[in-house]
Design an enzyme around this catalytic site. Structure first.
Site, PDB file in Angstrom:
ATOM      1  N   ASP A  12       0.836  -1.202   0.000  1.00  0.00           N
ATOM      2  CA  ASP A  12       0.000   0.000   0.000  1.00  0.00           C
ATOM      3  C   ASP A  12       0.869   1.251   0.000  1.00  0.00           C
ATOM      4  O   ASP A  12       1.953   1.262   0.593  1.00  0.00           O
ATOM      5  CB  ASP A  12      -0.912  -0.017   1.241  1.00  0.00           C
ATOM      6  CG  ASP A  12      -2.083   0.957   1.109  1.00  0.00           C
ATOM      7  OD1 ASP A  12      -2.333   1.453  -0.007  1.00  0.00           O
ATOM      8  OD2 ASP A  12      -2.742   1.216   2.133  1.00  0.00           O
ATOM      9  N   GLY A  13       0.383   2.270  -0.674  1.00  0.00           N
ATOM     10  CA  GLY A  13       1.056   3.574  -0.635  1.00  0.00           C
ATOM     11  C   GLY A  13       1.739   3.980  -1.933  1.00  0.00           C
ATOM     12  O   GLY A  13       2.393   5.028  -1.978  1.00  0.00           O
ATOM     13  N   ASN A  14       1.575   3.193  -2.983  1.00  0.00           N
ATOM     14  CA  ASN A  14       2.192   3.561  -4.272  1.00  0.00           C
ATOM     15  C   ASN A  14       1.664   4.905  -4.767  1.00  0.00           C
ATOM     16  O   ASN A  14       2.418   5.743  -5.258  1.00  0.00           O
ATOM     17  CB  ASN A  14       1.877   2.521  -5.352  1.00  0.00           C
ATOM     18  CG  ASN A  14       2.566   1.195  -5.110  1.00  0.00           C
ATOM     19  OD1 ASN A  14       3.460   1.104  -4.291  1.00  0.00           O
ATOM     20  ND2 ASN A  14       2.137   0.165  -5.834  1.00  0.00           N
ATOM     21  N   GLY A  15       0.335   5.071  -4.657  1.00  0.00           N
ATOM     22  CA  GLY A  15      -0.303   6.287  -5.170  1.00  0.00           C
ATOM     23  C   GLY A  15       0.184   7.517  -4.423  1.00  0.00           C
ATOM     24  O   GLY A  15       0.563   8.530  -5.020  1.00  0.00           O
ATOM     25  N   GLU A  59     -11.794  -5.307  -4.739  1.00  0.00           N
ATOM     26  CA  GLU A  59     -12.313  -3.925  -4.677  1.00  0.00           C
ATOM     27  C   GLU A  59     -11.507  -2.963  -5.565  1.00  0.00           C
ATOM     28  O   GLU A  59     -12.002  -1.903  -5.942  1.00  0.00           O
ATOM     29  CB  GLU A  59     -12.294  -3.400  -3.224  1.00  0.00           C
ATOM     30  CG  GLU A  59     -13.302  -4.065  -2.300  1.00  0.00           C
ATOM     31  CD  GLU A  59     -12.911  -5.489  -1.884  1.00  0.00           C
ATOM     32  OE1 GLU A  59     -11.698  -5.802  -1.870  1.00  0.00           O
ATOM     33  OE2 GLU A  59     -13.821  -6.295  -1.611  1.00  0.00           O
ATOM     34  N   ASN A  60     -10.258  -3.324  -5.877  1.00  0.00           N
ATOM     35  CA  ASN A  60      -9.426  -2.418  -6.691  1.00  0.00           C
ATOM     36  C   ASN A  60      -9.994  -2.217  -8.095  1.00  0.00           C
ATOM     37  O   ASN A  60      -9.607  -1.278  -8.800  1.00  0.00           O
ATOM     38  CB  ASN A  60      -7.968  -2.914  -6.783  1.00  0.00           C
ATOM     39  CG  ASN A  60      -7.187  -2.709  -5.501  1.00  0.00           C
ATOM     40  OD1 ASN A  60      -6.251  -3.449  -5.213  1.00  0.00           O
ATOM     41  ND2 ASN A  60      -7.561  -1.707  -4.713  1.00  0.00           N
TER      42      ASN A  60
HETATM   43  C1  FPP Z   1      -1.611  -0.118  -3.395  1.00  0.00           C
HETATM   44  O1  FPP Z   1      -1.175   1.226  -3.422  1.00  0.00           O
HETATM   45  C2  FPP Z   1      -1.039  -0.841  -4.480  1.00  0.00           C
HETATM   46  C3  FPP Z   1      -1.741  -1.482  -5.445  1.00  0.00           C
HETATM   47  C4  FPP Z   1      -3.217  -1.506  -5.529  1.00  0.00           C
HETATM   48  C5  FPP Z   1      -1.045  -2.169  -6.529  1.00  0.00           C
HETATM   49  C6  FPP Z   1       0.138  -2.982  -6.107  1.00  0.00           C
HETATM   50  C7  FPP Z   1       0.989  -3.086  -7.270  1.00  0.00           C
HETATM   51  C8  FPP Z   1       2.321  -3.092  -7.320  1.00  0.00           C
HETATM   52  C9  FPP Z   1       3.269  -3.140  -6.182  1.00  0.00           C
HETATM   53  C10 FPP Z   1       2.899  -2.970  -8.639  1.00  0.00           C
HETATM   54  C11 FPP Z   1       3.405  -4.140  -9.246  1.00  0.00           C
HETATM   55  C12 FPP Z   1       3.148  -5.426  -8.649  1.00  0.00           C
HETATM   56  C13 FPP Z   1       3.142  -6.480  -9.418  1.00  0.00           C
HETATM   57  C14 FPP Z   1       2.923  -7.846  -8.893  1.00  0.00           C
HETATM   58  C15 FPP Z   1       3.342  -6.250 -10.845  1.00  0.00           C
HETATM   59  P1  FPP Z   1      -2.282   2.327  -3.600  1.00  0.00           P
HETATM   60  O2  FPP Z   1      -2.433   2.609  -5.034  1.00  0.00           O
HETATM   61  O3  FPP Z   1      -3.530   1.896  -2.891  1.00  0.00           O
HETATM   62  O4  FPP Z   1      -1.612   3.530  -2.858  1.00  0.00           O
HETATM   63  P2  FPP Z   1      -2.380   4.711  -2.145  1.00  0.00           P
HETATM   64  O5  FPP Z   1      -3.080   4.104  -0.957  1.00  0.00           O
HETATM   65  O6  FPP Z   1      -1.253   5.607  -1.742  1.00  0.00           O
HETATM   66  O7  FPP Z   1      -3.298   5.331  -3.146  1.00  0.00           O
END
Ligand code: FPP
Length: 238
Positions: A12-15, A59-60
């Site tokens: 979690d936290g990519n965004g 849910e994503n």
């Molecule tokens: C949650 O961060 C992350 C995801 C929904 C996607 C996870 C994907 C990866 C790590 C990329 C690649 C992985 C593979 C297996 C190719 P978020 O988008 O909910 O972050 P946020 O809470 O900050 O918005």
């Protein structure tokens, strides 16, 4: 150091990582994916036998088409790459989640990699993709009812060990469950498998959750007193 057998990570936290840098959410996922490359290798080298990664929940799919499509393309590339890296090391790659409504290209890769790595013995990498724990438990119950109706199993003999075999994958229970990104919840991740897991929550956003951060999680795990409902006075008095 006591090394957990099964580690789960709620990615979690990519965004937020991207937004903080004025980048697009897709760039955050790319950074997360790059981090995952080195982190997975590190985790297996550290002696962990099973690694479950929550990379896409049911849910994503509520996210924008643009983000979902970007992620699906990234998964395709990443699975192909991981197959090359991990099959050489004898790691079995498995997937947990519902097939519907994943696109055919993803399903084909999932099936191909699952088949090609099924006999590997050195560890298991479990991608939870289009995964939800409630769905997993309901799907298991449906299969149990069918097998019971067909006389394949006797429901009176149903116990935890037999039930586990009906989950998407028959894995050991989670020992350590890590969630990056600062939220303090499970978000429908491995509820059955997490019954006795130690939880480690960190504010670190996933693209920054590197080997050193993982070591800190391991140290925290080692300080826990795992009693599994029993008592351990000797440790308690320390
Ligand atoms: C949650 O961060 C992350 C995801 C929904 C996607 C996870 C994907 C990866 C790590 C990329 C690649 C992985 C593979 C297996 C190719 P978020 O988008 O909910 O972050 P946020 O809470 O900050 O918005």
């Amino acid at each position: 150091m006591n090394i957990p057998t099964h580690v789960g990570i709620i990615v979690d936290g990519n965004g937020r990582w991207a937004t903080k840098r004025g980048k697009s959410r897709s760039e955050g996922h790319l950074a997360g994916s790059k981090n995952l490359d080195s982190l997975c290798q590190y985790i297996f080298d550290r002696g962990i036998k099973v690694l479950s990664l929550y990379v896409f929940s049911t849910e994503n799919f509520k996210r924008s088409d643009e983000e979902v499509n970007y992620l699906m393309d990234l998964f395709v590339k990443k699975f192909k790459k991981d197959f090359k890296t991990f099959s050489k090391k004898g790691i079995k790659i498995v997937f947990s989640g519902r097939r519907e409504p994943l696109r055919q290209e993803i399903l084909d890769i999932i099936d191909d990699i699952t088949l090609k790595t099924k006999d590997n013995q050195n560890g298991i990498l479990n991608f939870c993709l289009n995964y939800g724990s409630h769905a997993e438990i309901i799907d298991a119950c449906k299969k149990i009812v069918i097998d019971s109706d067909n006389g394949k199993i006797n429901v009176n003999k149903l116990d935890e060990d037999l039930f586990k075999k009906y989950l998407y994958n028959d894995l050991p229970n989670l020992d350590l469950l890590i969630r990056t990104g600062g939220e303090l919840r499970l978000s429908n991740f491995m509820l059955w498998q997490a019954a006795y897991a130690e939880f480690y929550f960190t504010k670190t956003l996933f693209p920054d959750f590197n080997d050193k951060e993982f070591e800190i999680a391991l140290e925290a795990y080692n300080k826990r007193d795992r009693r599994f409902g029993g008592i351990n006075y000797e440790k308690k008095d320390n």
